[in-house]
Scaffold this motif. Structure first.
Motif, mmCIF file in Angstrom:
data_model
loop_
_atom_site.group_PDB
_atom_site.id
_atom_site.type_symbol
_atom_site.label_atom_id
_atom_site.label_comp_id
_atom_site.label_asym_id
_atom_site.label_seq_id
_atom_site.Cartn_x
_atom_site.Cartn_y
_atom_site.Cartn_z
ATOM 1 N N ILE A 18 10.795 -26.903 -56.145
ATOM 2 C CA ILE A 18 10.925 -25.745 -55.683
ATOM 3 C C ILE A 18 9.881 -25.157 -54.797
ATOM 4 O O ILE A 18 8.710 -25.912 -54.869
ATOM 5 C CB ILE A 18 11.064 -24.766 -56.823
ATOM 6 N N GLY A 35 7.039 -25.490 -51.837
ATOM 7 C CA GLY A 35 6.620 -26.572 -51.384
ATOM 8 C C GLY A 35 6.989 -28.064 -51.984
ATOM 9 O O GLY A 35 6.702 -28.989 -51.253
ATOM 10 N N SER A 36 7.609 -27.836 -53.023
ATOM 11 C CA SER A 36 8.133 -29.139 -53.395
ATOM 12 C C SER A 36 9.555 -29.292 -53.163
ATOM 13 O O SER A 36 10.475 -30.177 -53.911
ATOM 14 C CB SER A 36 7.824 -29.222 -55.057
ATOM 15 N N SER A 41 7.096 -31.973 -58.466
ATOM 16 C CA SER A 41 6.472 -30.805 -58.742
ATOM 17 C C SER A 41 4.931 -31.031 -58.791
ATOM 18 O O SER A 41 4.608 -31.921 -59.553
ATOM 19 C CB SER A 41 6.747 -30.050 -60.189
ATOM 20 N N LYS A 42 4.075 -30.394 -57.982
ATOM 21 C CA LYS A 42 2.613 -30.554 -58.012
ATOM 22 C C LYS A 42 2.227 -30.634 -59.548
ATOM 23 O O LYS A 42 1.437 -31.395 -59.744
ATOM 24 C CB LYS A 42 1.903 -29.903 -56.818
ATOM 25 N N THR A 43 2.417 -29.502 -59.887
ATOM 26 C CA THR A 43 1.816 -28.945 -61.155
ATOM 27 C C THR A 43 2.626 -29.710 -62.340
ATOM 28 O O THR A 43 2.039 -29.817 -63.272
ATOM 29 C CB THR A 43 1.656 -27.646 -61.369
ATOM 30 N N THR A 60 5.987 -25.875 -63.474
ATOM 31 C CA THR A 60 6.870 -24.999 -62.787
ATOM 32 C C THR A 60 8.171 -24.739 -63.493
ATOM 33 O O THR A 60 8.848 -25.625 -63.683
ATOM 34 C CB THR A 60 6.966 -25.422 -61.251
ATOM 35 N N GLN A 113 7.712 -20.011 -45.926
ATOM 36 C CA GLN A 113 6.687 -20.333 -46.985
ATOM 37 C C GLN A 113 5.438 -20.781 -46.408
ATOM 38 O O GLN A 113 4.288 -20.167 -46.645
ATOM 39 C CB GLN A 113 7.038 -21.390 -48.092
ATOM 40 N N GLU A 147 3.267 -17.293 -47.370
ATOM 41 C CA GLU A 147 2.532 -17.852 -48.704
ATOM 42 C C GLU A 147 1.055 -18.134 -48.089
ATOM 43 O O GLU A 147 0.059 -17.736 -48.933
ATOM 44 C CB GLU A 147 3.133 -19.086 -49.565
#
Ligand SMILES: O=P(O)(O)OC[C@H]1O[C@](O)(CO)[C@@H](O)[C@@H]1O
Length: 541
Positions: A144, A146-147, A197-199, A202, A337, A341
């Motif tokens: 979601i 940026g991913s 997902s970068k992290t 999410t 975005q 953002e």
């Protein structure tokens, strides 16, 4: 190094005076009549992207003052600090080095790690694209923001370069109405899931990934390790999920700038390794232009300066993007975005509230569809909304185009281009009441006098636009176009003296959602404001 904030510079004061003087009365029609060379003077050929800036509300004096503003704000030093890897994202203590992801091998200190992942990723890509061997026919990309937005925008844009046997699907929303229709009709045996997902924390992405995994096992899928891969900086969390094939990236890649990293995996799966490299090369060419071209011929710089001129002096609150290429239909969402953002901030680098506006609302739709929806407002509404047109000279409908369609689509392409040109011309020219009076108005009620009808049929004109022209929509040109937008957002953010690379504004909603989630299940509304309590109760009833 600290740089002066835009509103504390001599150029800002001079721009104010210029706006109050001639700037706000600037008339495009007069400017074109007075200067036959206006188009030549105000158009720029950057790598892959030609830009006509001549239909913008500026003259030589405006431009000179805007360029002075860039110098007063230390724009070049700020740009160089970003490109050199200084930790300019100070609230997160991170460098901003997405440019390193698209640089050629050997370019910069990050090159070795970037090339290592890129090589591994592209080798994997070619294995999957060998569908006879890999057995894969579908790729479901789960991510979601940026991913998601980058791959979801680029894959259809480069459809004519895509692998016919591999179908890509995108799931982003936590709403099951996104996932369910995608999974319907798929088989676990020929489907690859990419969890992006970068992290890897999410909520939406993890929920969709868990549901996809349950579906996969429930439908008789067995080999999770072969059918699930992750693109993330959090390899440990992906491993805990059960994913063993992971393509990593680094904390110096912001989510909305990560399309060039492993997050670009679905793009590479769609268009192949060579085309993905061309996509990176196009972006790098734009980076080189941004890093080296003098300010007055530097496309991202000029665009960012015009953005400041419109937002802070003319007071325009939004900008509309109109790509005249159906493949770019998701570009407005991507740019939302990227720009909102990044630059939707209310404090400067020291945390002081800003006394001037920052990010405009960015929105749009592919032409010609937008013409039949909201262009009415662009032409006759009470707000002036600068419009950005993107025209592509040579179409590419991909292989296997039925011969009967060739001349017909060639004709349609001419119609498309004529529409694009006509819209910016109409916005600029307008139509006076006197001109409207000379027309026949066959639909007008007989009770209306001619003057009234003519006023309804007139256009103010003098409405600004920029037109970008690409020779063709290719991996290379699209890479350059996206990099141009990234750098342009950097420019306005740098002038505004804000941190364009954090996004604290998304955190409060996430925290409140975590607190409300158990209440949605239990129905407990104690202590909530009456609106939230009332709505929650209604949604549960
Ligand atoms: O890639 P992640 O970590 O799942 O984050 C997705 C998105 O969420 C955000 O943090 C907030 O919307 C974006 O900046 C980011 O692109």
């Amino acid at each position: 190094m600290k740089h002066p904030r835009c509103d504390q510079t001599p150029a800002w004061a001079a721009l104010n005076a210029h706006f109050q003087g001639s700037g706000r009365r600037f008339d495009l029609r007069q400017a074109f009549a007075a200067d036959a060379a206006r188009f030549d003077k105000l158009s720029v050929q950057a790598p892959e992207v030609f830009a006509d800036l001549s239909k913008n509300l500026l003259d030589d004096a405006t431009l000179a003052l805007l360029l002075q503003l860039a110098r007063d704000c230390g724009l070049e030093a700020q740009r160089d600090a970003m490109l050199a890897g200084e930790a300019i994202n100070h609230t997160e203590g991170r460098a901003v080095l997405h440019t390193a992801l698209r640089a050629p091998a050997g370019f910069g200190p990050q090159s070795e790690q970037v090339q290592e992942v890129l090589e591994r990723l592209l080798t994997y890509v070619e294995q999957v694209r060998d569908t006879a061997r890999s057995g894969m026919r579908h790729v479901v990309h789960i991510g979601i923001g940026g991913s998601d937005l980058g791959p979801q925008m680029v894959v259809p844009a480069l459809d004519s370069f895509a692998h016919g046997e591999l179908k890509l699907h995108f799931v982003s929303n936590v709403d099951g109405h996104d996932l369910a229709p995608v999974l319907r009709g798929l088989s676990p045996h020929d489907t690859l899931f990419v969890v992006a997902s970068k992290t890897f924390t999410t909520q939406e992405t993890l929920a969709n990934a868990q549901a996809a995994k349950a579906w996969f096992l429930g439908q008789g899928g067995t080999d999770i390790a072969r059918h699930f891969v992750a693109t993330t900086t959090n390899v440990a969390a992906a491993a805990a999920f059960g994913i063993t094939t992971t393509f990593g990236f680094w904390d110096w890649v912001g989510g909305r700038y990560s399309i060039w990293s492993a997050i670009g995996l679905p793009i590479a799966l769609a268009i192949g390794a060579d085309n993905f490299r061309a996509f990176l090369a196009g972006a790098h060419a734009m980076d080189q232009h941004f890093a080296q071209a003098p300010l007055q011929a530097n496309l991202p710089v000029l665009l960012g300066l015009v953005d400041v001129w419109y937002r802070n002096f003319h007071g325009f609150g939004s900008r509309s993007v109109a790509p005249y290429h159906q493949g770019l239909k998701r570009l407005p969402a991507y740019l939302q975005q990227l720009e909102m953002e990044s630059n939707g901030k209310g404090v400067d680098l020291d945390g002081n509230a800003l006394a001037y506006a920052t990010s405009p609302v960015v929105w749009g739709e592919a032409g010609t569809n937008g013409q039949h929806a909201y262009f009415q407002m662009l032409h006759q509404g009470t707000d002036v909304i600068p419009v950005e047109f993107i025209a592509v000279k040579t179409p590419n409908y991909g292989p296997d185009l039925a011969p009967v369609l060739k001349p017909l689509l060639a004709d349609q392409h001419q119609k498309l281009l004529a529409n694009c040109l006509a819209q910016s011309q109409a916005l600029m020219q307008g139509k006076t009441t006197e001109q409207a009076l000379t027309e026949r108005a066959p639909t007008a009620s007989a009770a209306l006098d001619a003057q009234t009808v003519a006023r309804h049929r007139s256009f103010p004109g003098n409405r600004p636009s920029t037109t970008f022209v690409l020779e063709a929509l290719t991996p290379r040109s699209l890479g350059a176009l996206i990099a141009m937008y990234e750098q342009r957002v950097f420019v306005s953010g740098a002038l505004w003296g804000i941190n364009s690379f954090d996004q604290w504004g998304v955190e409060l909603g996430k925290a409140l959602c975590s607190a409300l989630l158990p209440r949605v299940a239990s129905g407990d509304v104690s202590g909530l404001d009456s609106s939230t309590a009332g709505l929650l109760t209604r949604l549960r009833a």
